[in-house]
Design an enzyme around this catalytic site. Sequence first.
Site, mmCIF file in Angstrom:
data_model
loop_
_atom_site.group_PDB
_atom_site.id
_atom_site.type_symbol
_atom_site.label_atom_id
_atom_site.label_comp_id
_atom_site.label_asym_id
_atom_site.label_seq_id
_atom_site.Cartn_x
_atom_site.Cartn_y
_atom_site.Cartn_z
ATOM 1 N N GLY A 1 0.833 -1.213 0.000
ATOM 2 C CA GLY A 1 0.000 0.000 0.000
ATOM 3 C C GLY A 1 0.859 1.251 0.000
ATOM 4 N N GLY B 1 -0.364 4.258 0.267
ATOM 5 C CA GLY B 1 -1.243 5.308 0.773
ATOM 6 C C GLY B 1 -0.486 6.111 1.829
ATOM 7 N N GLU C 1 -18.551 17.907 2.288
ATOM 8 C CA GLU C 1 -17.691 18.576 1.302
ATOM 9 C C GLU C 1 -18.256 18.380 -0.115
ATOM 10 O OE1 GLU C 1 -13.820 17.008 2.366
ATOM 11 O OE2 GLU C 1 -13.504 18.670 3.763
ATOM 12 N N ASP D 1 -5.800 2.705 7.761
ATOM 13 C CA ASP D 1 -7.238 2.422 7.872
ATOM 14 C C ASP D 1 -7.548 0.944 8.082
ATOM 15 O OD1 ASP D 1 -7.818 5.051 7.519
ATOM 16 O OD2 ASP D 1 -8.883 4.824 5.621
ATOM 17 N N ALA E 1 -6.132 10.349 7.823
ATOM 18 C CA ALA E 1 -4.792 10.389 7.256
ATOM 19 C C ALA E 1 -3.688 10.610 8.307
ATOM 20 C CB ALA E 1 -4.733 11.456 6.166
HETATM 21 C C1 LIG Z 1 -13.042 10.695 -0.174
HETATM 22 C C2 LIG Z 1 -12.202 10.651 1.069
HETATM 23 C C3 LIG Z 1 -11.923 11.817 1.752
HETATM 24 C C4 LIG Z 1 -11.125 11.790 2.893
HETATM 25 N N1 LIG Z 1 -10.853 12.972 3.544
HETATM 26 C C5 LIG Z 1 -10.043 12.965 4.604
HETATM 27 C C6 LIG Z 1 -9.677 14.185 5.242
HETATM 28 O O1 LIG Z 1 -10.110 15.270 4.837
HETATM 29 N N2 LIG Z 1 -8.814 14.111 6.315
HETATM 30 C C7 LIG Z 1 -8.338 12.925 6.767
HETATM 31 O O2 LIG Z 1 -7.548 12.920 7.715
HETATM 32 N N3 LIG Z 1 -8.662 11.764 6.197
HETATM 33 C C8 LIG Z 1 -9.493 11.747 5.124
HETATM 34 N N4 LIG Z 1 -9.840 10.559 4.529
HETATM 35 C C9 LIG Z 1 -9.352 9.314 5.122
HETATM 36 C C10 LIG Z 1 -7.923 9.062 4.682
HETATM 37 O O3 LIG Z 1 -7.841 9.151 3.283
HETATM 38 C C11 LIG Z 1 -7.501 7.681 5.153
HETATM 39 O O4 LIG Z 1 -7.563 7.652 6.553
HETATM 40 C C12 LIG Z 1 -6.097 7.352 4.705
HETATM 41 O O5 LIG Z 1 -6.040 7.327 3.299
HETATM 42 C C13 LIG Z 1 -5.647 6.016 5.266
HETATM 43 O O6 LIG Z 1 -4.356 5.747 4.800
HETATM 44 P P1 LIG Z 1 -3.927 4.248 4.446
HETATM 45 O O7 LIG Z 1 -2.493 4.340 4.077
HETATM 46 O O8 LIG Z 1 -4.349 3.328 5.501
HETATM 47 O O9 LIG Z 1 -4.819 3.870 3.179
HETATM 48 P P2 LIG Z 1 -4.855 4.494 1.725
HETATM 49 O O10 LIG Z 1 -4.352 5.884 1.737
HETATM 50 O O11 LIG Z 1 -6.219 4.235 1.225
HETATM 51 O O12 LIG Z 1 -3.823 3.596 0.905
HETATM 52 C C14 LIG Z 1 -4.004 2.236 0.705
HETATM 53 C C15 LIG Z 1 -3.260 1.854 -0.554
HETATM 54 O O13 LIG Z 1 -3.260 0.436 -0.680
HETATM 55 C C16 LIG Z 1 -3.451 0.081 -2.022
HETATM 56 N N5 LIG Z 1 -4.021 -1.266 -2.062
HETATM 57 C C17 LIG Z 1 -5.152 -1.705 -1.484
HETATM 58 N N6 LIG Z 1 -5.341 -3.003 -1.721
HETATM 59 C C18 LIG Z 1 -4.292 -3.418 -2.461
HETATM 60 C C19 LIG Z 1 -3.905 -4.668 -3.005
HETATM 61 N N7 LIG Z 1 -4.643 -5.767 -2.852
HETATM 62 N N8 LIG Z 1 -2.763 -4.718 -3.726
HETATM 63 C C20 LIG Z 1 -1.999 -3.620 -3.913
HETATM 64 N N9 LIG Z 1 -2.328 -2.413 -3.405
HETATM 65 C C21 LIG Z 1 -3.430 -2.314 -2.683
HETATM 66 C C22 LIG Z 1 -4.397 1.149 -2.544
HETATM 67 O O14 LIG Z 1 -4.295 1.276 -3.954
HETATM 68 C C23 LIG Z 1 -3.914 2.398 -1.810
HETATM 69 O O15 LIG Z 1 -2.979 3.145 -2.558
HETATM 70 C C24 LIG Z 1 -10.627 10.571 3.381
HETATM 71 C C25 LIG Z 1 -10.907 9.392 2.680
HETATM 72 C C26 LIG Z 1 -11.680 9.428 1.537
HETATM 73 C C27 LIG Z 1 -11.966 8.165 0.785
#
Ligand SMILES: Cc1cc2nc3c(=O)[nH]c(=O)nc-3n(C[C@H](O)[C@H](O)[C@H](O)COP(=O)(O)OP(=O)(O)OC[C@H]3O[C@@H](n4cnc5c(N)ncnc54)[C@H](O)[C@@H]3O)c2cc1C
Length: 422
Positions: free
Chosen positions: A11, A13, A170, A299, A315
């Site tokens: 990931g 992210g 939003e 997440d 985030a």
């Molecule tokens: C529309 C929206 C608005 C948001 N607004 C806010 C905000 O204003 N403020 C805030 O703090 N948070 C916000 N969030 C929440 C925030 O985006 C998440 O908390 C954050 O992205 C979590 O980070 P992460 O690294 O866990 O996951 P992510 O950032 O989602 O990254 C996960 C990554 O894993 C990859 N992945 C998943 N499954 C696989 C697989 N099987 N194989 C390869 N790759 C894979 C995905 O492609 C992705 O790039 C928002 C979320 C959304 C959807």
Amino acid sequence: LIGRRRVVVIGAGFAGLECTKVLAGTEVDVTIVDRNNFHTFSALLYQVATAELAPGDVGFPVRGLFHRAPNVGVRRGTVRGVDWDGRRVLFDDGEDLPFDVLVVAAGATTNWFGVEGAAEHAFPLYGMGDAMHLRNRILSAFEAADADPASVGDGHLTMTVVGGGPTGVEMAGALVELFAVEEKDFPDLDVSAARVVLLEARDSLLGSFSGKARQHALDELRARGVDVRLDTAVARVDHDGVTLRSGECIPSRTVIWCAGTEASPLATTLGLPTGKGGRVEVGPDLRVPGWPDVFAVGDLAAIADGGDGFLPQLAPVAQQAGRFAGREILRSLRGEAPRRFHYRDLGTMATIGRRAAAADLRFGIRLTGTLGWLAWLVLHLWRILGVRNRAAVLLTWAWNYVTWDRGNRLIVAATDPRPSTD
Ligand SMILES: Cc1cc2nc3c(=O)[nH]c(=O)nc-3n(C[C@H](O)[C@H](O)[C@H](O)COP(=O)(O)OP(=O)(O)OC[C@H]3O[C@@H](n4cnc5c(N)ncnc54)[C@H](O)[C@@H]3O)c2cc1C
């Protein structure tokens, strides 16, 4: 002789990137894996969906981040499982990837809450593809209504947003601002017939925010013409619109699902122990209990908040957890004992539109209106990855603010069915 430790981060992210950045330039070999070749700044996806920003403004190519880190490799691929005995990550395509330490940071996905027809007919807003799809849909609705004005009464120009959390608020605010631009694009169409309905099952918007922020969001959205309905749960979504639990039907051809998320199904696929919402309940050091070389962050992970609950899926939580996991991997290499993760709460914010936002910050600082909006702008600009993206976003926001324009009103459909590797 023991070789260099191989770390695989699943990931790219918020969590995975921060973890990889900590490990860049150190004594481990890291491969960061993602199905996309870019990182998505999800907080601004709703602006892509409403034609305010371009996709490239809120996405950043992952490889570009690690040009100067020879110990970091990038692999684009979809992870389909892990061979735990052989310690290898398995992909849909291509070779397996061996690892000594695994960081699972695959994020979350849309939660349809089992509502009938939602997955088939509502539009999610989770990834870049969703935002582009939605943009096409919203803009196409105006084109279709222009071609056949009699269809407006059938809900062609009614956009229903389900979920009154930050994303729903939003989205609703941005839609009404887009309608103002569409009025200039379609002089022969009665654009005033376009409506935004925002449905929230609970008794307030922005449930996790302060009372002041919640009231501000409600007042501002209503003042801007959004039909906000609280205590209103959706029973069914179909091609023609939404049916509420009360039995009322809202004709609406565009239903936007901002109701919530659940952990990536990858946690279950990998056989990791999961709890509420499919999240992996990690220990205080963010390791999966009983799996000393496996971390779950972002997440997808459920991190205890020190009380009875878990930290929110935000985030900053993901970023801090990712950084912590990276440092923890380095500490274990040095033979140091595991530490406890502590989250530094920086507050939360949501924007409603032009000069209106709600920001609940540290030390009890609560900003609304123009001040909240300025705080929101500065913080989001600061957090976007890359100088080019930052400059592009700043310029676009300034341009849109002065001209009331939305320059990214392009309907772009994918047309080439050939595989991209041809
Ligand atoms: C529309 C929206 C608005 C948001 N607004 C806010 C905000 O204003 N403020 C805030 O703090 N948070 C916000 N969030 C929440 C925030 O985006 C998440 O908390 C954050 O992205 C979590 O980070 P992460 O690294 O866990 O996951 P992510 O950032 O989602 O990254 C996960 C990554 O894993 C990859 N992945 C998943 N499954 C696989 C697989 N099987 N194989 C390869 N790759 C894979 C995905 O492609 C992705 O790039 C928002 C979320 C959304 C959807």
